[in-house]
Scaffold this active site. Structure first.
Site, short mmCIF file in Angstrom:
data_model
loop_
_atom_site.label_atom_id
_atom_site.label_comp_id
_atom_site.label_asym_id
_atom_site.label_seq_id
_atom_site.Cartn_x
_atom_site.Cartn_y
_atom_site.Cartn_z
N LYS A 145 0.84 -1.21 0.00
CA LYS A 145 0.00 0.00 0.00
C LYS A 145 0.86 1.24 0.00
O LYS A 145 2.05 1.21 0.35
CB LYS A 145 -0.93 0.03 1.22
N ASP A 204 -2.17 -1.21 10.39
CA ASP A 204 -2.35 -1.21 8.93
C ASP A 204 -3.02 -2.48 8.41
O ASP A 204 -3.32 -2.58 7.22
CB ASP A 204 -0.98 -1.09 8.22
O1 C5P Z 1 -0.22 -0.83 15.23
P1 C5P Z 1 1.23 -1.02 14.95
O2 C5P Z 1 1.79 -2.23 15.67
O3 C5P Z 1 1.56 -1.06 13.52
O4 C5P Z 1 1.97 0.25 15.53
C1 C5P Z 1 3.36 0.29 15.74
C2 C5P Z 1 3.67 1.49 16.64
O5 C5P Z 1 3.42 2.71 15.94
C3 C5P Z 1 2.80 1.57 17.87
O6 C5P Z 1 3.35 0.87 18.95
C4 C5P Z 1 2.76 3.05 18.15
O7 C5P Z 1 3.95 3.43 18.81
C5 C5P Z 1 2.81 3.68 16.78
N1 C5P Z 1 1.48 4.04 16.25
C6 C5P Z 1 0.86 5.19 16.76
N2 C5P Z 1 -0.36 5.56 16.26
C7 C5P Z 1 -0.94 4.85 15.26
C8 C5P Z 1 -0.32 3.71 14.73
C9 C5P Z 1 0.90 3.33 15.26
O8 C5P Z 1 1.39 5.85 17.66
N3 C5P Z 1 -2.13 5.27 14.79
#
Ligand code: C5P
Length: 292
Positions: free
Chosen positions: A10, A134
């Site tokens: 993406k 994502d």
């Molecule tokens: O959800 P995911 O594991 O991909 O997110 C990785 C990190 O990115 C999270 O631990 C957080 O620190 C940050 N994040 C965030 N806000 C989001 C998505 C991700 O702060 N909307």
């Protein structure tokens, strides 16, 4: 039972990071777009007395989301199985292209079919959210509006099949670190200029060309400060005719939209030190069709 499924990448055509939320995540406004660049996931599935998940991959990957996704799906289906995955990776890691998230979603979509069962869409969504911000987008694909953590999704009209050049320099940006480095108090007010501009983009996206839209990625400023070579890639893509050229997600991949595949290929020749991919936007229908 066996299947070979594509797992697409993406782009975030636009990405605005608002305030940090009480749950530690950041509130987002983003426009997701699937592209033709994809990994390939081969799956062999046999019912078994005890569950076992094996993964071989064309590159060394640690803690791949395929494992965690498969475990969650088998539990949700109340099924025990020996599942063998063979992953052919093309989507660069840590590049903001959603490769790991896409792999996880591919497992959520494929495993129930191989087990001859179904998972209700709400359950698929719940598992996807648990795996990463994502992942839910890849259950649907196409062009979508992402709100909240990025997991609250609404379809947007399909965009015409734009040609894209993705330039991956090999720089690995940690998503958590990128959020940490934003370091500015972003506003959550409903009438803020950021939200107004984003709304305008979402409403005018239906038009034929992206080049006139003020597309933005709030991570660029912070990430480019640490990696100025990425800003140079954006500038170079602009000079080569990309309209627009932007970073995707928290980086480090940079994409440029071109008027033809030929123009994108010609531009790619100017980045001999990088890995480049010439591809196209994938509509929701094309995404679903690739699955069938
Ligand atoms: O959800 P995911 O594991 O991909 O997110 C990785 C990190 O990115 C999270 O631990 C957080 O620190 C940050 N994040 C965030 N806000 C989001 C998505 C991700 O702060 N909307």
């Amino acid at each position: 039972m066996r299947a070979t499924v594509p797992s697409f990448a993406k782009l975030n055509l636009d990405l605005r990071v608002l305030h940090k939320r009480p749950d530690g995540y950041h509130e987002l406004r983003t426009i997701f777009q699937t592209i033709g660049l994809h990994d390939q996931l081969k799956i062999e599935f046999d019912f078994a007395k005890r569950s076992q998940i094996d993964l071989t991959s064309s590159i060394d990957i640690q803690d791949n989301l395929v494992f965690r996704s498969a475990k969650l799906v088998l539990d949700a289906l109340k099924v025990k199985a020996w599942v063998r995955f063979a992953l052919r990776k093309r989507i660069p890691l840590g590049a903001g292209l959603g490769g790991g998230s896409s792999n996880a979603a591919a497992v959520i979509l494929a495993l129930p079919k191989l087990a001859k069962k179904s998972l209700p869409p709400a359950t698929q969504m719940k598992l996807a959210e648990a795996l990463g911000s994502d992942v839910p987008f890849f259950l649907y694909g196409g062009t979508a509006l992402g709100l909240g953590r990025g997991t609250e999704l609404y379809p947007l009209p399909d965009l015409p099949p734009h040609h894209v050049l993705v330039v991956s320099t090999g720089i690995h940006v940690s998503t958590a670190e990128a959020y940490g480095s934003l370091g500015r108090a972003l506003t959550s007010q409903g009438d803020s200029p950021i939200l107004r501009e984003f709304q305008t983009i979402a409403w005018t996206l239906e038009g034929p060309r992206l080049e006139h839209l003020p597309l933005k990625n709030d991570f660029e400023e912070a990430v480019f400060k640490t990696h100025p070579e990425l800003a140079r890639v954006v500038r170079k893509l602009g000079k080569l005719g990309a309209k627009p050229a932007r970073m995707t997600g928290s980086g480090s991949a940079i994409f440029g939209i071109f008027s033809s595949a030929e123009a994108a290929r010609e531009a790619a020749a100017n980045f001999p030190a990088a890995t480049t991919f010439v591809t196209r936007f994938l509509t929701r229908r094309q995404y679903r069709r690739a699955w069938q």
